[in-house]
Design a protein around this motif. Structure first.
Motif, PDB file in Angstrom:
ATOM      1  N   VAL A 123      -4.206  49.142  84.236  1.00  0.00           N
ATOM      2  CA  VAL A 123      -3.492  50.004  84.628  1.00  0.00           C
ATOM      3  C   VAL A 123      -2.860  50.980  83.337  1.00  0.00           C
ATOM      4  CG1 VAL A 123      -1.696  51.708  85.727  1.00  0.00           C
ATOM      5  CG2 VAL A 123      -2.932  49.774  86.575  1.00  0.00           C
ATOM      6  N   ALA A 124      -3.417  52.447  82.774  1.00  0.00           N
ATOM      7  CA  ALA A 124      -2.949  52.631  81.631  1.00  0.00           C
ATOM      8  C   ALA A 124      -2.277  54.438  82.232  1.00  0.00           C
ATOM      9  CB  ALA A 124      -3.939  53.492  81.470  1.00  0.00           C
ATOM     10  N   TYR A 125      -1.085  54.446  81.849  1.00  0.00           N
ATOM     11  CA  TYR A 125      -0.025  54.756  82.174  1.00  0.00           C
ATOM     12  C   TYR A 125       1.332  55.454  81.290  1.00  0.00           C
ATOM     13  CZ  TYR A 125       3.897  51.143  81.912  1.00  0.00           C
ATOM     14  OH  TYR A 125       4.253  50.391  82.040  1.00  0.00           O
ATOM     15  N   ALA A 126       1.034  55.114  80.284  1.00  0.00           N
ATOM     16  CA  ALA A 126       2.065  55.409  79.768  1.00  0.00           C
ATOM     17  C   ALA A 126       1.585  56.332  78.321  1.00  0.00           C
ATOM     18  CB  ALA A 126       3.129  54.002  78.570  1.00  0.00           C
ATOM     19  N   GLU A 127       1.837  56.757  77.357  1.00  0.00           N
ATOM     20  CA  GLU A 127       1.831  57.275  76.453  1.00  0.00           C
ATOM     21  C   GLU A 127       1.911  57.488  76.145  1.00  0.00           C
ATOM     22  OE1 GLU A 127       0.694  61.779  77.802  1.00  0.00           O
ATOM     23  OE2 GLU A 127      -0.982  61.154  79.924  1.00  0.00           O
ATOM     24  N   PRO A 128       1.774  58.417  73.857  1.00  0.00           N
ATOM     25  CA  PRO A 128       2.754  57.841  72.772  1.00  0.00           C
ATOM     26  C   PRO A 128       4.105  58.556  73.122  1.00  0.00           C
ATOM     27  CG  PRO A 128       0.550  58.535  73.042  1.00  0.00           C
ATOM     28  CD  PRO A 128       0.470  58.610  73.835  1.00  0.00           C
ATOM     29  N   LEU A 134       7.667  58.037  84.123  1.00  0.00           N
ATOM     30  CA  LEU A 134       5.895  57.907  84.650  1.00  0.00           C
ATOM     31  C   LEU A 134       5.936  59.274  84.665  1.00  0.00           C
ATOM     32  CD1 LEU A 134       6.431  55.365  87.340  1.00  0.00           C
ATOM     33  CD2 LEU A 134       5.847  55.068  84.973  1.00  0.00           C
ATOM     34  N   LYS A 135       6.472  60.220  84.724  1.00  0.00           N
ATOM     35  CA  LYS A 135       5.879  61.907  85.387  1.00  0.00           C
ATOM     36  C   LYS A 135       5.734  62.357  83.704  1.00  0.00           C
ATOM     37  CE  LYS A 135      10.769  63.968  84.753  1.00  0.00           C
ATOM     38  NZ  LYS A 135      11.831  64.942  85.676  1.00  0.00           N
ATOM     39  N   ASP A 136       6.013  61.881  82.698  1.00  0.00           N
ATOM     40  CA  ASP A 136       5.109  62.758  81.299  1.00  0.00           C
ATOM     41  C   ASP A 136       3.910  62.401  80.986  1.00  0.00           C
ATOM     42  OD1 ASP A 136       4.866  63.435  78.947  1.00  0.00           O
ATOM     43  OD2 ASP A 136       7.233  62.688  78.053  1.00  0.00           O
ATOM     44  N   SER A 155      -1.247  54.580  75.607  1.00  0.00           N
ATOM     45  CA  SER A 155      -0.669  53.737  75.509  1.00  0.00           C
ATOM     46  C   SER A 155      -0.226  51.692  75.441  1.00  0.00           C
ATOM     47  CB  SER A 155       0.792  53.559  74.290  1.00  0.00           C
ATOM     48  OG  SER A 155       0.847  55.231  73.744  1.00  0.00           O
ATOM     49  N   LEU A 156      -0.551  50.857  75.033  1.00  0.00           N
ATOM     50  CA  LEU A 156       0.039  49.648  75.122  1.00  0.00           C
ATOM     51  C   LEU A 156      -0.432  49.454  77.025  1.00  0.00           C
ATOM     52  CD1 LEU A 156       3.560  50.171  73.820  1.00  0.00           C
ATOM     53  CD2 LEU A 156       1.739  48.868  72.397  1.00  0.00           C
ATOM     54  N   VAL A 157      -1.523  49.318  77.120  1.00  0.00           N
ATOM     55  CA  VAL A 157      -2.354  49.015  78.034  1.00  0.00           C
ATOM     56  C   VAL A 157      -2.553  47.395  78.227  1.00  0.00           C
ATOM     57  CG1 VAL A 157      -4.206  49.615  80.160  1.00  0.00           C
ATOM     58  CG2 VAL A 157      -3.070  51.659  78.373  1.00  0.00           C
ATOM     59  N   LEU A 158      -1.868  47.316  79.294  1.00  0.00           N
ATOM     60  CA  LEU A 158      -1.961  45.613  79.065  1.00  0.00           C
ATOM     61  C   LEU A 158      -3.634  44.970  79.748  1.00  0.00           C
ATOM     62  CD1 LEU A 158       1.870  44.651  80.909  1.00  0.00           C
ATOM     63  CD2 LEU A 158       0.823  44.054  78.549  1.00  0.00           C
ATOM     64  N   ASN A 159      -4.244  44.217  79.502  1.00  0.00           N
ATOM     65  CA  ASN A 159      -5.245  43.575  79.955  1.00  0.00           C
ATOM     66  C   ASN A 159      -6.561  44.586  79.668  1.00  0.00           C
ATOM     67  OD1 ASN A 159      -6.889  41.195  80.408  1.00  0.00           O
ATOM     68  ND2 ASN A 159      -6.927  42.285  82.777  1.00  0.00           N
ATOM     69  N   ALA A 160      -6.774  45.232  78.965  1.00  0.00           N
ATOM     70  CA  ALA A 160      -6.951  46.738  78.635  1.00  0.00           C
ATOM     71  C   ALA A 160      -8.442  45.987  78.351  1.00  0.00           C
ATOM     72  CB  ALA A 160      -6.858  47.800  77.782  1.00  0.00           C
ATOM     73  N   SER A 162      -9.761  43.387  78.149  1.00  0.00           N
ATOM     74  CA  SER A 162     -10.777  42.124  79.065  1.00  0.00           C
ATOM     75  C   SER A 162     -10.333  43.016  80.503  1.00  0.00           C
ATOM     76  CB  SER A 162     -10.068  40.612  79.112  1.00  0.00           C
ATOM     77  OG  SER A 162      -9.562  40.023  78.445  1.00  0.00           O
ATOM     78  N   ALA A 163     -10.300  43.983  80.832  1.00  0.00           N
ATOM     79  CA  ALA A 163     -10.601  44.508  82.004  1.00  0.00           C
ATOM     80  C   ALA A 163     -11.757  44.999  82.311  1.00  0.00           C
ATOM     81  CB  ALA A 163      -9.709  45.615  82.749  1.00  0.00           C
ATOM     82  N   ASN A 164     -12.748  45.039  83.052  1.00  0.00           N
ATOM     83  CA  ASN A 164     -13.576  45.899  83.845  1.00  0.00           C
ATOM     84  C   ASN A 164     -13.330  47.469  84.249  1.00  0.00           C
ATOM     85  OD1 ASN A 164     -13.895  42.993  85.216  1.00  0.00           O
ATOM     86  ND2 ASN A 164     -15.730  43.578  83.360  1.00  0.00           N
ATOM     87  N   LYS A 165     -12.382  47.363  85.248  1.00  0.00           N
ATOM     88  CA  LYS A 165     -12.130  48.483  85.467  1.00  0.00           C
ATOM     89  C   LYS A 165     -10.537  49.117  85.002  1.00  0.00           C
ATOM     90  CE  LYS A 165     -15.989  49.846  88.763  1.00  0.00           C
ATOM     91  NZ  LYS A 165     -16.549  50.878  87.720  1.00  0.00           N
ATOM     92  N   ILE A 166     -10.095  50.677  84.515  1.00  0.00           N
ATOM     93  CA  ILE A 166      -8.888  51.209  84.260  1.00  0.00           C
ATOM     94  C   ILE A 166      -9.138  52.375  85.221  1.00  0.00           C
ATOM     95  CG2 ILE A 166      -6.876  51.690  82.155  1.00  0.00           C
ATOM     96  CD1 ILE A 166      -9.483  50.162  79.864  1.00  0.00           C
ATOM     97  N   ILE A 167      -7.626  51.886  85.971  1.00  0.00           N
ATOM     98  CA  ILE A 167      -7.224  52.740  86.461  1.00  0.00           C
ATOM     99  C   ILE A 167      -5.893  54.170  85.717  1.00  0.00           C
ATOM    100  CG2 ILE A 167      -5.332  53.331  88.436  1.00  0.00           C
ATOM    101  CD1 ILE A 167      -6.170  51.488  89.975  1.00  0.00           C
ATOM    102  N   VAL A 168      -6.555  54.986  85.584  1.00  0.00           N
ATOM    103  CA  VAL A 168      -5.617  56.148  84.300  1.00  0.00           C
ATOM    104  C   VAL A 168      -5.041  57.359  85.138  1.00  0.00           C
ATOM    105  CG1 VAL A 168      -5.771  57.223  82.572  1.00  0.00           C
ATOM    106  CG2 VAL A 168      -7.187  55.724  83.086  1.00  0.00           C
ATOM    107  N   SER A 169      -3.800  57.210  85.138  1.00  0.00           N
ATOM    108  CA  SER A 169      -3.052  58.866  85.217  1.00  0.00           C
ATOM    109  C   SER A 169      -3.254  59.994  84.632  1.00  0.00           C
ATOM    110  CB  SER A 169      -1.264  58.707  85.163  1.00  0.00           C
ATOM    111  OG  SER A 169      -0.776  58.302  84.077  1.00  0.00           O
ATOM    112  N   ALA A 170      -3.396  60.977  85.195  1.00  0.00           N
ATOM    113  CA  ALA A 170      -4.179  61.710  84.669  1.00  0.00           C
ATOM    114  C   ALA A 170      -3.349  63.319  84.853  1.00  0.00           C
ATOM    115  CB  ALA A 170      -5.105  62.285  84.343  1.00  0.00           C
ATOM    116  N   ARG A 171      -3.320  64.819  84.573  1.00  0.00           N
ATOM    117  CA  ARG A 171      -2.611  65.289  85.345  1.00  0.00           C
ATOM    118  C   ARG A 171      -3.849  66.686  85.591  1.00  0.00           C
ATOM    119  NH1 ARG A 171       1.825  67.517  85.838  1.00  0.00           N
ATOM    120  NH2 ARG A 171       2.750  66.023  84.816  1.00  0.00           N
TER     121      ARG A 171
END
Length: 378
Positions: A123-128, A134-136, A155-160, A162-171
Motif C-alpha cells: 500500500v502506497a499512501y505516504a508522500e515525501p 493521510l489527506k496530504d 515514499s517508504l512503501v512497505l513490501n513494494a 516483492s509485491a505483485n500488486k500495489i494499492i496507491v492513494s491518488a487525488r
C-alpha cells in the motif's frame, strides 16, 4: 471482564510461538533479513499452509473470519520473534483495503491469492511532503479512456520490492490537503511508468520509494471514499503494530531480567542490586500498563463502540506506545551495558524495531496531540 483468549485464539497464538521457538531464532532471522527480498518465501508459504494469512478475511471469502483479538494474538508472538515476513504490509494493509473495497470477482480472486500465499501486495499512501497526514496527497489520477493514469511520488512503501500488486492513494479532484477527492487505485508492481528505489530502514525492513509517470491503474473505490478507507486501515494497523510492540517489550524485559541474574559485578549478580531491581519493576509495569490500554483499544473495536471512541482509544494507545517503547528499550540497552549496542546481540535489533513501530502512522507525540484534540471535540 474476561480477558482470556478463546480456545481457538490460544491455539493460534501457540502455533506462532512454536514456529518462532523452533524455526525462527535470532540467527535464522538475520539470514532471512539479509536476502534480497528481506524475508523467506519458504516461510511465507508455511504461513499460508498454517492458515495465518487467512486470519483477517471473512469466511465467505475463504478466510478465518478473525477480528482484532485474533490479529493481536498473532502479532504479539511475531513481535517476540522479530518476524520479518510482510504479514502487516501484505495481509493487513493490502488485504484489508481489498476487503473493504467494492465487491467484484476480481477482488475476491485477489484475496484468495493473498490467502494461499501466491500473491503479495503493498500500500502506497505516504508522500515525501505528507509526514503523518493521510489527506496530504499530490499524486494525481487522470481519466484516459476506460482507465486511469497515475502520476506522482510515494515514499517508504512497505513490501513494494516483492509485491505483485500495489494499492496507491491518488487525488482525482481538489487541492493537496482536501479531505474529498482521494481515491484508491490498484496497479501492477511491474507496470510501465513505475520506478522503484529500494532502501533499508533502521530495523532492516526493505522498503521502496515509488515514482509514477502515467501508470495505468484501476479504481477500487469511489472518488471520495479513499481517505475513509485509509483511516480505517490506519486504525487497524496501529492496533496490530501495538500488539507486535507488546511482544517486543515482553521479550526485552525477559531477556534483560535473565541477563541481570547471570551478569556478575563485585562477585555477585547485578540483579541483586536493589536499584536495578527497581528499574526492572518499572519496565515490567510499563509493559503491563501498555498491555491494558492495548486491550482497551481492541475491546472498543470488537464491541463496535462509536467511531469517535475508537479513534480516541487508538490515539491513546499510540501515545502510550511511544513512552513505553522509549523507556523499556532504553533500559534494556543500558542494563546490558556496551553489549546492548552491538549488532551481535538481539537487544539492539528489538529496540530499533520498537522505534520504527513508534514512527509508523504518527509517533507518540503526534498521537498525544490527536488524543487531546479528539477528546476536546467529543
Amino acid at each position: 471482564m474476561n480477558f482470556d483468549f478463546s480456545e481457538e485464539q490460544q491455539m493460534l497464538k501457540d502455533s506462532v510461538a512454536r514456529f518462532v521457538q523452533d524455526e525462527y531464532d535470532f540467527e535464522a532471522r538475520n539470514k532471512v533479513v539479509a536476502n534480497e527480498a528481506g524475508f523467506s518465501d519458504e516461510n511465507w508459504q508455511k504461513f499460508a499452509e498454517l492458515g495465518w494469512l487467512s486470519i483477517p478475511f471473512a469466511e465467505d471469502l475463504g478466510g478465518f473470519g478473525g477480528g482484532a483479538t485474533d490479529t493481536m494474538a498473532v502479532m504479539e508472538e511475531m513481535g517476540k520473534g522479530l518476524v520479518a515476513e510482510p504479514f502487516a504490509a501484505s495481509v493487513l494493509m493490502f488485504g484489508g483495503l481489498l476487503q473493504a473495497s467494492a465487491q467484484s470477482e476480481e477482488r475476491d480472486a485477489l484475496i484468495a491469492a493473498v490467502i494461499d500465499g501466491s500473491l503479495q501486495g503493498a500500500v502506497a499512501y505516504a508522500e515525501p511532503q505528507s509526514r503523518y497526514e493521510l489527506k496530504d496527497v499530490k499524486c494525481a489520477a487522470k481519466v484516459e479512456g476506460d482507465t486511469y493514469r497515475l502520476s506522482g511520488e510515494k515514499s517508504l512503501v512497505l513490501n513494494a520490492v516483492s509485491a505483485n500488486k500495489i494499492i496507491v492513494s491518488a487525488r482525482v479532484s481538489g487541492d493537496q490537503n482536501d479531505e474529498q477527492g482521494i481515491a484508491l487505485f490498484l496497479i501492477d508492481a511491474d507496470a510501465e511508468g513505475l520506478s522503484k528505489t529500494a532502501l533499508r530502514t533502521m530495523d532492516a525492513q526493505l522498503v521502496a520509494n515509488l515514482k509514477l509517470e502515467n501508470v495505468p491503474a484501476q479504481a477500487i473505490c469511489g472518488a471520495d471514499e479513499g481517505l475513509a478507507m485509509l483511516q480505517q486501515m490506519r486504525q487497524q494497523l496501529i492496533v496490530a503494530l501495538a500488539a507486535e510492540a507488546l511482544g517486543i517489550m515482553e521479550k526485552l524485559n525477559a531477556t534483560t531480567l535473565e541477563y541481570c541474574k547471570t551478569r556478575k559485578q563485585f562477585g555477585v549478580a547485578i540483579g541483586s542490586f536493589q536499584a536495578l531491581q527497581h528499574r526492572m519493576v518499572d519496565t515490567f509495569m510499563a509493559a503491563e500498563q501498555f498491555k491494558s490500554i492495548l486491550y482497551r483499544a481492541v475491546c472498543s473495536i470488537e464491541q463496535n463502540e462509536s467511531a469517535d471512541s475508537i479513534e480516541i482509544n487508538v490515539a491513546a494507545l499510540k501515545a502510550m506506545l511511544g513512552k513505553a517503547a522509549k523507556h523499556i528499550g532504553g533500559e534494556a540497552v543500558q542494563l546490558h551495558g556496551g553489549m546492548g549496542m552491538t549488532d551481535e546481540l538481539d537487544v539492539g535489533h528489538y529496540v530499533r524495531r520498537l522505534l520504527s513501530i513508534n514512527a509508523a502512522f504518527g509517533d507518540g507525540d503526534y498521537h498525544q496531540q490527536r488524543f487531546a484534540n479528539l477528546s476536546l471535540a467529543s
